[in-house]
Design an enzyme around this catalytic site. Structure first.
Site, short mmCIF file in Angstrom:
data_model
loop_
_atom_site.label_atom_id
_atom_site.label_comp_id
_atom_site.label_asym_id
_atom_site.label_seq_id
_atom_site.Cartn_x
_atom_site.Cartn_y
_atom_site.Cartn_z
N GLY A 51 48.20 89.84 7.71
CA GLY A 51 47.87 89.46 9.09
C GLY A 51 47.18 88.12 9.06
O GLY A 51 46.91 87.56 7.98
N ASP A 67 36.96 84.39 3.66
CA ASP A 67 36.01 83.76 4.59
C ASP A 67 36.67 83.25 5.87
O ASP A 67 35.99 82.79 6.79
CB ASP A 67 35.27 82.61 3.89
CG ASP A 67 36.22 81.53 3.39
OD1 ASP A 67 37.44 81.65 3.63
OD2 ASP A 67 35.74 80.57 2.76
N ARG A 116 47.99 74.31 14.38
CA ARG A 116 49.41 74.43 14.01
C ARG A 116 50.23 74.81 15.23
O ARG A 116 49.83 75.64 16.04
CB ARG A 116 49.55 75.49 12.92
CG ARG A 116 50.96 75.66 12.43
CD ARG A 116 50.99 76.30 11.06
NE ARG A 116 50.57 77.70 11.07
CZ ARG A 116 50.47 78.44 9.96
NH1 ARG A 116 50.75 77.91 8.78
NH2 ARG A 116 50.09 79.70 10.03
N ASP A 147 56.08 87.21 4.07
CA ASP A 147 55.18 86.90 5.20
C ASP A 147 55.12 85.40 5.46
O ASP A 147 54.47 84.97 6.41
CB ASP A 147 53.77 87.46 4.94
CG ASP A 147 53.21 87.00 3.60
OD1 ASP A 147 53.84 87.25 2.57
OD2 ASP A 147 52.12 86.38 3.60
P1 AMP Z 1 49.03 82.72 2.34
O1 AMP Z 1 49.11 82.72 0.85
O2 AMP Z 1 48.41 81.46 2.90
O3 AMP Z 1 50.32 83.05 2.99
O4 AMP Z 1 48.01 83.86 2.73
C1 AMP Z 1 48.27 85.21 2.50
C2 AMP Z 1 47.34 86.07 3.31
O5 AMP Z 1 45.99 85.85 2.95
C3 AMP Z 1 47.41 85.85 4.81
O6 AMP Z 1 47.28 87.09 5.43
C4 AMP Z 1 46.23 84.97 5.07
O7 AMP Z 1 45.77 85.07 6.39
C5 AMP Z 1 45.21 85.50 4.09
N1 AMP Z 1 44.22 84.49 3.71
C6 AMP Z 1 44.43 83.37 2.99
N2 AMP Z 1 43.28 82.67 2.82
C7 AMP Z 1 42.30 83.36 3.45
C8 AMP Z 1 40.90 83.17 3.66
N3 AMP Z 1 40.27 82.12 3.16
N4 AMP Z 1 40.24 84.09 4.37
C9 AMP Z 1 40.87 85.17 4.86
N5 AMP Z 1 42.19 85.41 4.72
C10 AMP Z 1 42.91 84.52 4.03
MG MG Z 2 51.02 82.86 4.82
#
Ligand code: AMP
Ligand code: MG
Length: 481
Positions: free
Chosen positions: A88, A123, A174, A250
């Protein structure tokens, strides 16, 4: 100004189980880095307001504009092939949607705006570096003509973000046709929440594939349309030498736009096995694997859609399989044509594929820069800049082009599809370094400016068009999560 952004929200009208209402978390000291004027104008947002203190407060998450209905959306996904039932928006908030003058609908989302119900201990923040990287690369992709999410603004937060070290924080605004992912479908499919699945599919059809609504089987038509769009998208990535880096389900949008510019990179010297992402240890998302990974992700989407495609499971599987079998064909058809255009050939033949293969092999063996090789080929006066080992191939290519209407490659076509200026890793690193260490955003401005016109001719010695020197080569990229 009471309504500086004319919101028209549709996702927030879906049932509660699609999202959690969530305001962004305010930051101490917002600072404006950049507003994307052209995009703001397209979205009907007054640039003077957006760059004012009031606009900055919104871009930083310190104020909620009238008409916004901030939500964090829920999804699941396969990350590096492993199932994760609960993801999410962990560090993003969808403020709402706007409809532009052409009737196109866009999400406006703050990324790095604080924790949400889906942060899983994170965070919710984004370091400034990845914010700048996403701004640069997404806008470069747009200028290259590759479907993509876009960047409306980048701001600093005045707060540190703690990773291995303390880093300055940032928030990216974005803009996307929507943020609905393959993982959004997976989330409801595994719960066997068919009602939600159908609502989501109807929403996507209505928003992105309206003609599918009139098909005999709208949900099969939806699947077929997504397959076709992703085939085109991935072929465009391959053609410009873009490596996404984290092609989890995702991170693949139903709209067919590139999303999630984390550890992405453009190749310098050509190597089909190239991986930049520091977390992709198994090379799952290497350059040459992107088509098959996209196909795999679409298989996951197809599986999620089965209950909608046909009440009879076996029949649904048969239909979905036939649709999936179209992916490699659609990819190759688009790719063959695209690569032929890169060689100035207006019609692509079987033998042209061989010509392309030979060129790529030479590039790999000679360690040639992918982008510059195609660019030098695009101008006969620059052929002399290419290594002599390429000359026999050039003769074969010119012989083949002799059968074209003009008796030669279409050099104008070539210069419209072979960019000169791409967001190279070492250029991005230099921009980030200047911003973080010296609070100097001039390199950011210069690079984003140049990337807006990737195909125009520039002096050969322009540093923004040069491959990295050996000491400038960036081997690894990071996503900053
Ligand atoms: P991503 O690798 O950017 O696609 O992120 C994968 C998941 O991790 C997604 O659900 C992001 O919202 C969550 N996520 C990534 N970085 C953070 C963060 N610093 N704090 C909370 N959730 C994160
Ligand atoms: Mg992502």
């Amino acid at each position: 100004m009471t309504n500086p952004i004319l919101f028209d929200n549709s996702y927030a009208q879906l049932p509660d189980r699609f999202f959690t209402r969530q305001n962004p978390t305010p930051v101490i000291k917002p600072g404006l880095i950049r507003v994307n004027q052209a995009l703001a104008e397209q979205l009907g947002i007054d640039v003077d307001w957006l760059t004012s203190t009031a606009g900055l407060e919104v871009l930083a998450g310190n104020a909620i504009p009238a008409g916004a209905e901030p939500i964090a959306t829920v999804y699941a996904g396969h990350q590096f092939g492993s199932w994760n039932p609960q993801l999410g928006d962990g560090r993003a908030v969808l403020l709402g949607e706007v409809v532009d003058g052409q009737g196109a609908r866009f999400d406006i989302q703050l990324k790095g705006s604080g924790p949400t119900a889906y942060s899983r201990g994170g965070d919710g923040r984004a370091p400034l570096g990845p914010v700048l990287r996403e701004y640069i690369v997404s806008e470069a992709m747009f200028a290259l003509g590759v479907p993509t999410t876009r960047s409306l603004a980048a701001v600093t937060t005045g707060e540190p973000v703690f990773r291995e070290t303390a880093l300055p924080g940032g928030v990216l605004t974005r803009v996307a046709s929507s943020h609905i992912r393959i993982g959004t479908f997976e989330f409801f499919a595994v719960k066997k929440d068919i009602e939600a699945l159908r609502m989501l599919a109807d929403h996507v059809i209505n928003r992105h594939y309206p003609t599918a609504a009139n098909a005999a089987n709208p949900y099969l038509a939806l699947l077929e349309s997504v397959i076709s769009r992703i085939a085109t998208l991935v072929s465009q990535w391959q053609q410009v030498g873009f490596i996404h880096g984290v092609l989890n389900t995702d991170n693949m949008l139903l709209s067919g736009e590139t999303v999630d510019y984390g550890p992405c990179a453009f190749m310098d010297s050509f190597d089909p096995t190239k991986v930049y992402s520091a977390i992709d240890r198994g090379s799952r998302y290497a350059y040459q694997k992107q088509p098959e990974i996209a196909h795999w992700n679409l298989m996951v989407l197809a599986q999620s859609l089965l209950p909608l495609i046909d009440a009879d499971q076996a029949q649904a599987v048969t239909l979905a399989k036939a649709a999936l079998d179209q992916f490699p064909l659609a990819f190759h058809a688009h790719h063959r044509q695209g690569m032929a255009a890169k060689l100035g050939l207006t019609t692509a033949t079987q033998t042209d594929e061989q010509l392309v293969r030979e060129l790529l092999e030479l590039m790999q063996n000679e360690n040639l820069d992918y982008t510059l090789t195609f660019r030098h080929l695009s101008d006969p006066t620059q052929h002399k800049l290419l290594p002599v080992r390429l000359m026999p191939w050039i003769e074969d290519w010119l012989a083949r082009a002799a059968t074209e209407t003009d008796g030669k490659p279409d050099y104008t076509l070539m210069r419209s599809v072979n960019p000169l200026c791409i967001p190279r890793n070492h250029l991005i690193e230099a921009v980030i370094k200047a911003a973080i260490e010296d609070n100097d955003f001039e390199p950011f401005d210069a690079l984003t400016q140049a990337l807006q016109t990737p195909y125009v001719e520039r002096p050969l010695e322009n540093p923004l068009t040069q491959p990295p020197r050996p000491d400038q080569i960036v081997q690894n990229t990071f996503c900053g999560t």
